[in-house]
Design a protein around this motif. Sequence first.
Motif, PDB file in Angstrom:
ATOM      1  N   LEU A 100       0.843  -1.195   0.000  1.00 36.03           N
ATOM      2  CA  LEU A 100       0.000   0.000   0.000  1.00 36.03           C
ATOM      3  C   LEU A 100       0.878   1.244   0.000  1.00 36.03           C
ATOM      4  N   GLU A 101       0.598   2.164  -0.909  1.00 33.67           N
ATOM      5  CA  GLU A 101       1.377   3.404  -0.961  1.00 33.67           C
ATOM      6  C   GLU A 101       0.429   4.590  -0.910  1.00 33.67           C
ATOM      7  N   CYS A 102       0.714   5.534  -0.016  1.00 35.52           N
ATOM      8  CA  CYS A 102      -0.113   6.727   0.081  1.00 35.52           C
ATOM      9  C   CYS A 102       0.772   7.960  -0.015  1.00 35.52           C
ATOM     10  N   PHE A 103       0.376   8.884  -0.853  1.00 38.38           N
ATOM     11  CA  PHE A 103       1.062  10.185  -0.887  1.00 38.38           C
ATOM     12  C   PHE A 103       0.114  11.186  -1.508  1.00 38.38           C
ATOM     13  N   MET A 104       0.456  12.465  -1.346  1.00 37.68           N
ATOM     14  CA  MET A 104      -0.422  13.496  -1.888  1.00 37.68           C
ATOM     15  C   MET A 104      -0.179  13.643  -3.382  1.00 37.68           C
ATOM     16  N   SER A 105      -1.262  14.018  -4.089  1.00 43.60           N
ATOM     17  CA  SER A 105      -1.136  14.133  -5.542  1.00 43.60           C
ATOM     18  C   SER A 105      -0.261  15.318  -5.939  1.00 43.60           C
ATOM     19  N   SER A 106       0.030  16.222  -4.968  1.00 41.20           N
ATOM     20  CA  SER A 106       0.903  17.359  -5.302  1.00 41.20           C
ATOM     21  C   SER A 106       2.308  16.888  -5.673  1.00 41.20           C
ATOM     22  N   LYS A 107       2.635  15.652  -5.273  1.00 43.23           N
ATOM     23  CA  LYS A 107       3.952  15.092  -5.621  1.00 43.23           C
ATOM     24  C   LYS A 107       4.113  14.985  -7.142  1.00 43.23           C
ATOM     25  N   PHE A 108       3.018  14.843  -7.857  1.00 41.06           N
ATOM     26  CA  PHE A 108       3.090  14.738  -9.315  1.00 41.06           C
ATOM     27  C   PHE A 108       3.277  16.096  -9.979  1.00 41.06           C
ATOM     28  N   GLU A 109       3.060  17.150  -9.205  1.00 44.38           N
ATOM     29  CA  GLU A 109       3.173  18.518  -9.733  1.00 44.38           C
ATOM     30  C   GLU A 109       2.382  18.683 -11.031  1.00 44.38           C
ATOM     31  N   HIS A 110       1.135  18.301 -10.964  1.00 42.64           N
ATOM     32  CA  HIS A 110       0.207  18.407 -12.099  1.00 42.64           C
ATOM     33  C   HIS A 110       0.718  17.701 -13.344  1.00 42.64           C
ATOM     34  N   GLY A 111       1.297  16.540 -13.121  1.00 44.73           N
ATOM     35  CA  GLY A 111       1.717  15.729 -14.267  1.00 44.73           C
ATOM     36  C   GLY A 111       3.120  16.021 -14.761  1.00 44.73           C
ATOM     37  N   HIS A 112       3.853  16.877 -14.052  1.00 44.88           N
ATOM     38  CA  HIS A 112       5.189  17.246 -14.539  1.00 44.88           C
ATOM     39  C   HIS A 112       6.276  16.413 -13.893  1.00 44.88           C
ATOM     40  N   ALA A 113       5.909  15.703 -12.814  1.00 45.52           N
ATOM     41  CA  ALA A 113       6.957  14.952 -12.134  1.00 45.52           C
ATOM     42  C   ALA A 113       6.469  13.542 -11.888  1.00 45.52           C
ATOM     43  N   SER A 114       7.405  12.643 -11.680  1.00 45.39           N
ATOM     44  CA  SER A 114       7.004  11.292 -11.308  1.00 45.39           C
ATOM     45  C   SER A 114       7.432  11.071  -9.860  1.00 45.39           C
ATOM     46  N   TYR A 115       6.734  10.144  -9.201  1.00 46.95           N
ATOM     47  CA  TYR A 115       7.011   9.925  -7.800  1.00 46.95           C
ATOM     48  C   TYR A 115       6.887   8.440  -7.523  1.00 46.95           C
ATOM     49  N   ASN A 116       7.869   7.890  -6.827  1.00 46.99           N
ATOM     50  CA  ASN A 116       7.864   6.468  -6.454  1.00 46.99           C
ATOM     51  C   ASN A 116       7.670   5.540  -7.654  1.00 46.99           C
ATOM     52  N   GLY A 117       8.105   5.994  -8.794  1.00 48.76           N
ATOM     53  CA  GLY A 117       7.929   5.153  -9.976  1.00 48.76           C
ATOM     54  C   GLY A 117       6.557   5.259 -10.608  1.00 48.76           C
ATOM     55  N   TYR A 118       5.778   6.248 -10.212  1.00 47.03           N
ATOM     56  CA  TYR A 118       4.468   6.480 -10.828  1.00 47.03           C
ATOM     57  C   TYR A 118       4.439   7.882 -11.427  1.00 47.03           C
ATOM     58  N   SER A 119       3.669   8.044 -12.465  1.00 47.70           N
ATOM     59  CA  SER A 119       3.484   9.392 -12.994  1.00 47.70           C
ATOM     60  C   SER A 119       2.071   9.510 -13.573  1.00 47.70           C
ATOM     61  N   LEU A 120       1.678  10.736 -13.869  1.00 53.36           N
ATOM     62  CA  LEU A 120       0.367  10.962 -14.459  1.00 53.36           C
ATOM     63  C   LEU A 120       0.489  10.956 -15.969  1.00 53.36           C
ATOM     64  N   ASP A 121      -0.421  10.284 -16.627  1.00 51.48           N
ATOM     65  CA  ASP A 121      -0.368  10.306 -18.096  1.00 51.48           C
ATOM     66  C   ASP A 121      -1.226  11.459 -18.621  1.00 51.48           C
ATOM     67  N   LYS A 122      -1.407  11.476 -19.942  1.00 53.20           N
ATOM     68  CA  LYS A 122      -2.111  12.585 -20.592  1.00 53.20           C
ATOM     69  C   LYS A 122      -3.566  12.692 -20.114  1.00 53.20           C
ATOM     70  N   ASN A 123      -4.137  11.515 -19.799  1.00 52.57           N
ATOM     71  CA  ASN A 123      -5.532  11.493 -19.354  1.00 52.57           C
ATOM     72  C   ASN A 123      -5.676  11.712 -17.854  1.00 52.57           C
ATOM     73  N   ASN A 124      -4.600  12.186 -17.202  1.00 53.55           N
ATOM     74  CA  ASN A 124      -4.654  12.420 -15.768  1.00 53.55           C
ATOM     75  C   ASN A 124      -4.813  11.118 -14.996  1.00 53.55           C
ATOM     76  N   LYS A 125      -4.309  10.046 -15.582  1.00 50.30           N
ATOM     77  CA  LYS A 125      -4.389   8.732 -14.929  1.00 50.30           C
ATOM     78  C   LYS A 125      -3.001   8.370 -14.416  1.00 50.30           C
ATOM     79  N   ILE A 126      -2.967   7.637 -13.298  1.00 53.02           N
ATOM     80  CA  ILE A 126      -1.667   7.238 -12.764  1.00 53.02           C
ATOM     81  C   ILE A 126      -1.174   5.998 -13.516  1.00 53.02           C
ATOM     82  N   VAL A 127       0.027   6.078 -14.001  1.00 53.69           N
ATOM     83  CA  VAL A 127       0.628   4.920 -14.677  1.00 53.69           C
ATOM     84  C   VAL A 127       1.963   4.607 -13.999  1.00 53.69           C
ATOM     85  N   ALA A 128       2.270   3.331 -13.991  1.00 53.71           N
ATOM     86  CA  ALA A 128       3.564   2.932 -13.414  1.00 53.71           C
ATOM     87  C   ALA A 128       4.622   3.007 -14.502  1.00 53.71           C
ATOM     88  N   GLU A 129       5.794   3.462 -14.115  1.00 55.68           N
ATOM     89  CA  GLU A 129       6.871   3.523 -15.111  1.00 55.68           C
ATOM     90  C   GLU A 129       7.356   2.122 -15.455  1.00 55.68           C
TER      91      GLU A 129
END
Lengths: 379, 164
Positions: A100-129
């Motif tokens: 289980l992983e919990c963190f705030m969505s601000s870590k993604f910086e509106h899709g500009h950054a990835s965090y813990n091996g996850y990032s936001l794709d074009k559709n604002n969906k979380i994808v694993a790298e």
Amino acid sequence: MQSLESPAHKEFTFLKPLRFLLVSFIFTTFFGVSAFANHPETAAGEHATENHEAKKEKFKPGETILEHVKDAHDWHICDINGHPVSISLPVILYSSEKGLECFMSSKFEHGHASYNGYSLDKNNKIVAEDKELSFYDISITKNVAAMLIAVIILCLIAFRISRAYKRGQLVPKGIQSFMEPLIIFLRDEVAKPSIGDKKYMRYMPFLLTLFFFIFFNNLFGLIPWFPGGANVTGNIAVTMVLALFVFFISSFSAKKAYWIHIINTPGVPWWLKFPVPLMPIVEIIGFFSKPLVLMIRLFANIMAGHIIILGFFCLIFIFGEMSAAVGYGVSIFSVFMALFMGCLELLVAFLQAYVFTLLAALYFGQAIEEHHHEEAPHH
Amino acid sequence: MDLVTPGFGLVFWATLTFSILLFILGKFAWKPILAALSEREKKISDSLELADRTKREMEAVAASNENLLQETRLEREKMMKEARTMKDEIIGSAKKKAEEDARQIVAQAKEAIDKEKALAMKQLKDTATLLSIDIAEKILRCKLGYGKEQEALISEYIDNLNLN
């Protein structure tokens, strides 16, 4: 009498905004507001340039609208100088590998950054790298948060009026007199005629919950921004869950006659059933199409309402791109039309909640009907 | 396509939220509210029925009051009539009795007077007899012959005689 009650009334009117603020405060602190302050300087600078470039691009109404009606991992409020101001929401991910992983969505910086091996794709969906990783995304998204707010407010109101009735205040007052006609309407005009006088009481809690859940979420969806603005009942996942509730409850409470009606419909010529089981096929399709229709009707209606209102606002920017003056001119028309649509949506908010509840009650009524006569088949 | 694909997270949270909401509201809000509403409806219909019944009862009471009044009036009239006849009877009988009494008294009085009268006559007769004898005796004593002297003597005696 009047003077006696007025202090309590004053207290209530005083408390109402207070309680509302409290709820908003809890939510904002819980989810955390992400504004410029959350971003490191460099990221903010990067942001600005990117957004600047984006601004030069043509305004895309379709994208804008879809972005607004879809679910998101942060609660976008507005953009200031190209910086999005939004409420950051918790991301909760579960995978068998990483737990289980919990963190705030601000870590993604509106899709500009990835965090813990996850990032936001074009559709604002979380994808694993890591493409191999399969995970469940059970984040508190914008829709979830909006739904929770609506549910909490619904609970506060419902408990308030139930306390009033328990205290013996049988003559409705305040919010009680808003809710009471709806409750009585649902009981006398929806549940009783559809289910029957004897058994309607068993389904009343479900029908009332269903109605007010849809109604409150519809209304909150009409508020332009926090704590509204989310498209909860216009999301197919939510309507699917509601339709499945109706489907399972009607199926589990169904009497023998209901199943017989599906498999061997009475009052139909035998040749429609025997060599080619035409009637059973039709009935089985009907069996599954009922919840499907419930799901799609609510989803499509609320979604359409949101899209139309957003469309009118997009018109302002489309014309604004041509020339500022035209944009301002169109804005008068757009605001007027959006206002009109907003009024219509208020009606739709009630109507769709009513239709959903009415159909649910009808399905329950069909399911528990003891014996079918000639008048029974009416789909 | 993204629009019509239900997201797992939202399905999860919607199911959870709706289940909890259904449980909480069903148990703590809708049940008491519905119970209170049906109780109130029962109360209202009971009150209406009671009011109706009371009204009907009141009407019955009023009617019976009217009857009673009528009866009382008749009764009173009857009583008055009786009293009047009784009064007449009493007066009549009293009058009759008084007359009777008076007659009786008069008769008695007459009788008594007659008796007294007879007695007086008898006494008178006796006295006259005695007187006559006395006079005769005196005359006889004064020797018969003096016409004038005798007359004077007799009148003297008669004057002295006290006729009681």
